[in-house]
Motif scaffolding. Structure first.
Motif, short mmCIF file in Angstrom:
data_model
loop_
_atom_site.label_atom_id
_atom_site.label_comp_id
_atom_site.label_asym_id
_atom_site.label_seq_id
_atom_site.Cartn_x
_atom_site.Cartn_y
_atom_site.Cartn_z
N ARG A 17 -1.84 -12.99 6.33
CA ARG A 17 -0.65 -12.59 5.60
C ARG A 17 -0.89 -11.24 4.92
O ARG A 17 -1.90 -11.05 4.24
N TYR A 18 0.07 -10.33 5.09
CA TYR A 18 -0.01 -8.99 4.52
C TYR A 18 1.29 -8.69 3.77
O TYR A 18 2.37 -8.84 4.34
N ASP A 19 1.18 -8.24 2.54
CA ASP A 19 2.32 -7.76 1.76
C ASP A 19 2.29 -6.24 1.86
O ASP A 19 1.35 -5.59 1.40
N LEU A 20 3.34 -5.65 2.45
CA LEU A 20 3.33 -4.23 2.77
C LEU A 20 4.18 -3.36 1.84
O LEU A 20 4.54 -2.24 2.20
N HIS A 21 4.48 -3.86 0.65
CA HIS A 21 5.30 -3.05 -0.26
C HIS A 21 5.02 -3.47 -1.70
O HIS A 21 5.41 -4.56 -2.13
N MET A 22 4.38 -2.60 -2.45
CA MET A 22 4.14 -2.86 -3.87
C MET A 22 3.81 -1.56 -4.59
O MET A 22 3.47 -0.56 -3.96
N HIS A 23 3.94 -1.59 -5.92
CA HIS A 23 3.78 -0.38 -6.73
C HIS A 23 2.81 -0.61 -7.89
O HIS A 23 2.80 -1.68 -8.50
N SER A 24 2.02 0.40 -8.17
CA SER A 24 1.02 0.32 -9.23
C SER A 24 1.40 1.23 -10.39
O SER A 24 2.45 1.88 -10.38
N THR A 25 0.51 1.33 -11.36
CA THR A 25 0.72 2.22 -12.50
C THR A 25 0.69 3.68 -12.09
O THR A 25 1.03 4.55 -12.89
N ALA A 26 0.29 3.97 -10.85
CA ALA A 26 0.35 5.36 -10.38
C ALA A 26 1.79 5.84 -10.26
O ALA A 26 2.06 7.04 -10.28
N SER A 27 2.75 4.89 -10.11
CA SER A 27 4.16 5.26 -10.19
C SER A 27 4.82 4.39 -11.23
O SER A 27 4.58 4.55 -12.42
N ASP A 28 5.63 3.41 -10.82
CA ASP A 28 6.39 2.64 -11.81
C ASP A 28 6.03 1.17 -11.83
O ASP A 28 6.84 0.33 -12.25
N GLY A 29 4.83 0.82 -11.40
CA GLY A 29 4.37 -0.57 -11.48
C GLY A 29 3.68 -0.86 -12.80
O GLY A 29 3.32 0.06 -13.54
N MET A 30 3.47 -2.12 -13.07
CA MET A 30 2.84 -2.55 -14.32
C MET A 30 1.34 -2.84 -14.17
O MET A 30 0.64 -2.95 -15.15
N ASN A 31 0.86 -2.98 -12.94
CA ASN A 31 -0.54 -3.29 -12.68
C ASN A 31 -1.26 -2.09 -12.10
O ASN A 31 -0.68 -1.33 -11.32
N THR A 32 -2.53 -1.93 -12.45
CA THR A 32 -3.31 -0.86 -11.86
C THR A 32 -3.55 -1.17 -10.38
O THR A 32 -3.41 -2.32 -9.96
N PRO A 33 -3.91 -0.17 -9.59
CA PRO A 33 -4.23 -0.45 -8.18
C PRO A 33 -5.29 -1.52 -8.02
O PRO A 33 -5.16 -2.41 -7.16
#
Length: 304
Positions: A17-33
């Motif tokens: 299983r692969y999740d191919l869409h998520m965002h980190s604190t490098a843009s507008d996510g709440m979790n670091t990479p």
């Protein structure tokens, strides 16, 4: 935004299983990479793609952590474009994060994003809403690093914190969503340009969450103009009818069908878009994307 908190038990052609869409604190996510990689591993994923908005600043950290925990990592990005008077997002998979020309182009996109932020804040002031760029950039005590960007979710956080909105949904509906009181966007590149940039950086362009555009004819126009390789069929903001519609379009244009949670983390107690790992593809899709890459020579600033 979506409040789904349970990871789906999709039956896939293979068990990876692969999740191919998520965002980190490098843009507008709440979790670091690094935190995203650990979360993906904890949820039993075989792999993931980091697709921050207009930046690859988090890719190296995520790749290093993925190697440590034994997770397959796909370097990615989500590029902001404009077509048919709509904001259109183009995902790029397997891009070279060290490509010098690509990095220069992305820096220019972040400059446009900065212009948009200034225009939105100006519009908010005209509406009697007093929030500052410094408050937005502070991001709850985590200031910007080089190559990172801020976006509307950061503004929404400040609007809620200062009492101008009840929650994130209210902040977007009242002020920040397309068509809302403070929404504004400067000229952007086209989806075709974004797709070309992705290809030239060794990657594979995929149209993100087509259901959010509310115009399937425009979706077809973008597919034809940008010559994308894939389309994101499964997404938290697509209902079952939408998924079926975009599968049919994918079949018509012989596109790879992808999926992703669009996970931005938890804000104000709400999962922003979908829960990490809830929208996944099998290994066959990842291999198909990998095989669709255009060969390119690595560039650096010294090459130019």
């Amino acid at each position: 935004m979506n409040q789904k908190n349970q990871v789906s038990k999709d039956t896939l052609p293979d068990r990876a299983r692969y999740d191919l869409h998520m965002h980190s604190t490098a843009s507008d996510g709440m979790n670091t990479p690094k935190e995203l990689v650990r979360l993906a591993a904890e949820r039993g994923l075989k792999g993931m793609a980091l697709t921050d908005h207009d930046t690859v600043a988090g890719v190296q950290e995520a790749a290093e952590e993925a190697e440590l925990v034994g997770l397959e990592f796909v370097p990615g990005i989500e590029i902001s474009t404009r077509a048919g008077e709509k904001d259109i997002h183009v995902l790029g998979y397997f891009v070279n994060p060290a490509d010098g020309l690509f990095l220069e182009r992305l820096a220019g996109l972040r400059g446009i994003r900065d212009q948009r932020n200034d225009l939105i804040l100006q519009r908010l002031r005209e509406l009697g809403v007093d929030i500052t760029l410094d408050e937005v950039k502070d991001r709850g005590g985590r200031p910007l690093k080089p190559g990172e960007s801020v976006g509307r979710p950061h503004m929404a956080d400040v609007l809620v914190r200062k009492g101008y909105a009840v929650d994130l949904r209210d902040a977007f509906d009242r002020y920040l969503a397309e068509g809302a009181a403070a929404y504004v966007t400067p000229p952007r590149i086209t989806p075709a340009q974004a797709a070309d940039w992705i290809r030239e950086a060794g990657g594979v362009p995929v149209l993100a969450h087509p259901g959010l555009y509310g115009d399937d004819e425009l979706v077809r126009e973008v597919i034809e103009a940008a010559k994308v390789i894939g389309i994101e069929v499964r997404h938290p903001d697509h209902d079952a009818a939408g998924e079926e519609r975009y599968r049919e379009i994918a079949n018509e244009y012989e596109l790879i069908t992808t999926a992703g949670s669009d996970y931005h983390g938890v804000r104000q107690g709400v999962v922003f878009h979908g829960e990490l790992g809830a929208y996944v593809v099998g290994e066959g899709v990842v291999n198909a994307l990998r095989s669709a890459r255009f060969p390119t020579e690595s560039r650096s600033h010294s090459d130019r």
